[in-house]
Design an enzyme around this catalytic site. Sequence first.
Site, short mmCIF file in Angstrom:
data_model
loop_
_atom_site.label_atom_id
_atom_site.label_comp_id
_atom_site.label_asym_id
_atom_site.label_seq_id
_atom_site.Cartn_x
_atom_site.Cartn_y
_atom_site.Cartn_z
N GLU A 54 69.31 28.27 14.63
CA GLU A 54 69.95 27.03 13.80
C GLU A 54 69.90 26.81 12.26
O GLU A 54 69.53 25.83 11.79
CB GLU A 54 69.14 25.75 14.46
CG GLU A 54 69.58 25.69 16.01
CD GLU A 54 68.84 24.08 16.64
OE1 GLU A 54 68.06 23.64 15.93
OE2 GLU A 54 69.23 23.95 17.97
N ASN A 107 70.39 32.63 16.93
CA ASN A 107 70.66 31.86 17.78
C ASN A 107 71.00 30.53 17.27
O ASN A 107 70.56 29.83 16.46
CB ASN A 107 69.38 31.58 18.82
CG ASN A 107 69.60 30.67 20.14
OD1 ASN A 107 70.35 31.09 20.87
ND2 ASN A 107 68.72 29.53 20.22
N HIS A 140 75.28 24.05 24.66
CA HIS A 140 74.95 22.71 24.79
C HIS A 140 76.26 22.06 24.86
O HIS A 140 76.66 21.69 23.82
CB HIS A 140 73.79 22.30 24.03
CG HIS A 140 72.54 22.68 23.88
ND1 HIS A 140 71.76 22.69 25.09
CD2 HIS A 140 71.74 23.37 23.27
CE1 HIS A 140 70.67 23.41 24.87
NE2 HIS A 140 70.53 23.84 23.68
N GLU A 191 71.07 28.66 25.96
CA GLU A 191 70.56 27.43 26.51
C GLU A 191 71.48 26.63 27.19
O GLU A 191 71.69 25.36 26.60
CB GLU A 191 69.95 26.68 25.05
CG GLU A 191 69.14 27.60 24.43
CD GLU A 191 68.32 26.87 23.09
OE1 GLU A 191 68.65 25.62 23.09
OE2 GLU A 191 67.81 27.58 22.22
N ASP A 233 73.65 24.08 29.08
CA ASP A 233 73.90 22.82 29.76
C ASP A 233 75.21 22.27 29.39
O ASP A 233 75.63 22.37 28.63
CB ASP A 233 72.55 21.82 29.67
CG ASP A 233 72.11 21.67 28.18
OD1 ASP A 233 73.00 21.53 27.60
OD2 ASP A 233 71.14 21.49 28.06
C1 XIL Z 1 64.24 21.38 23.01
C2 XIL Z 1 63.26 21.29 24.40
O1 XIL Z 1 63.94 21.31 25.46
C3 XIL Z 1 62.65 19.82 24.31
O2 XIL Z 1 61.71 20.03 25.47
C4 XIL Z 1 62.11 19.44 22.85
O3 XIL Z 1 61.52 18.36 22.80
C5 XIL Z 1 63.00 19.88 21.92
O4 XIL Z 1 63.66 20.90 21.68
N1 XIL Z 1 67.88 23.96 20.83
C6 XIL Z 1 66.86 24.72 20.82
C7 XIL Z 1 65.77 24.21 21.83
O5 XIL Z 1 66.86 25.86 20.26
O6 XIL Z 1 64.66 24.83 21.27
C8 XIL Z 1 65.71 22.99 22.06
O7 XIL Z 1 64.89 22.84 23.16
C9 XIL Z 1 67.04 22.53 22.16
C10 XIL Z 1 68.00 22.66 21.10
#
Ligand code: XIL
Length: 300
Positions: free
Chosen positions: A127, A169, A206, A235, A237
């Site tokens: 990020e 990422n 996401h 990641e 969802d």
């Molecule tokens: C999130 C986790 O799922 C949570 O448990 C934590 O509180 C915050 O981080 N991008 C990422 C992940 O790269 O590491 C994040 O994970 C979600 C967004």
Amino acid sequence: GSTLAAAAQESGRYFGTAIAAGKLGDSQYTTIANREFDMITAENEMKINATEPNRGQFNFTQGDRIYNWAVQNGKRVRGHTLAWHSQQPTWMEQTSGSSLRQAMIDHINGVMGHYRGKIYAWDVVNEAFADGNSGGRRDSNLQRTGNDWIEVAFRTARAADPAAKLCYNDYNIDNWSWAKTQGVYNMVRDFKQRGVPIDCVGLQSHFNSQSPYNSNYRTTIQSFAALGVDVQITELDIQGGSAQTYAAVVNDCLAVARCTGITVWGVRDSDSWLGANTSPLLFDTSGNKKAAYNSVLNAL
Ligand code: XIL
């Protein structure tokens, strides 16, 4: 295949999930995770605040719990994450300039050294770009150490563990028409041209109403792959849990040879960082397969 992992393996890919160490005692959780997934990401336990709570003092207790559970069950592990503006320990939040630059290098060496030769791919930098077209994010203390910090992180990582694939990422780089996607694309192209070591791009994916799935996702995957890097969906969802959208994501990955695997960000809806009410994952809170699960399995 009758599980996500087995189905993904038919095309040489993996299907992964994020695992929380605190849930390894929940047998419904570990039963589903062990049965369905063959790539594991620690949801929080390999982050900077978890692995280096005090400067120079590393703690791999929770990360190793997840690593050992994965490997004992025949799974591979993605490392997440080494250089990020978020989830830093307090000491790092309070560090800046050349001292922070050195701390980042030392952190990469410390964590990658511990897991040397054991990790499929590391999210070396997470990020780093701001939304929109402004490039490196201004709210990152790492960015303020100088524009070359990402490159330094990747060069350090290659030396620390030459066996691991090195990924950049990010989120909101799924939609090909977005400026942030183009910014990251230009960085990867520049790295490849100049020989900065990078092997993969992680599309967090996401998806929600603010950043919905777009059918140009396949173009995004193809375009990054054409630069000579693997692409991983890291990641995934989908708020609302649309079975149709889940299938589209899988089909887009399968359409590109260098899209090597898909990871969903949790097992059951109740495990999601977004909350169960958004129904973002493949298993419901009781551990039942959702329509989205069947849709993904059919698409694989
Ligand atoms: C999130 C986790 O799922 C949570 O448990 C934590 O509180 C915050 O981080 N991008 C990422 C992940 O790269 O590491 C994040 O994970 C979600 C967004």
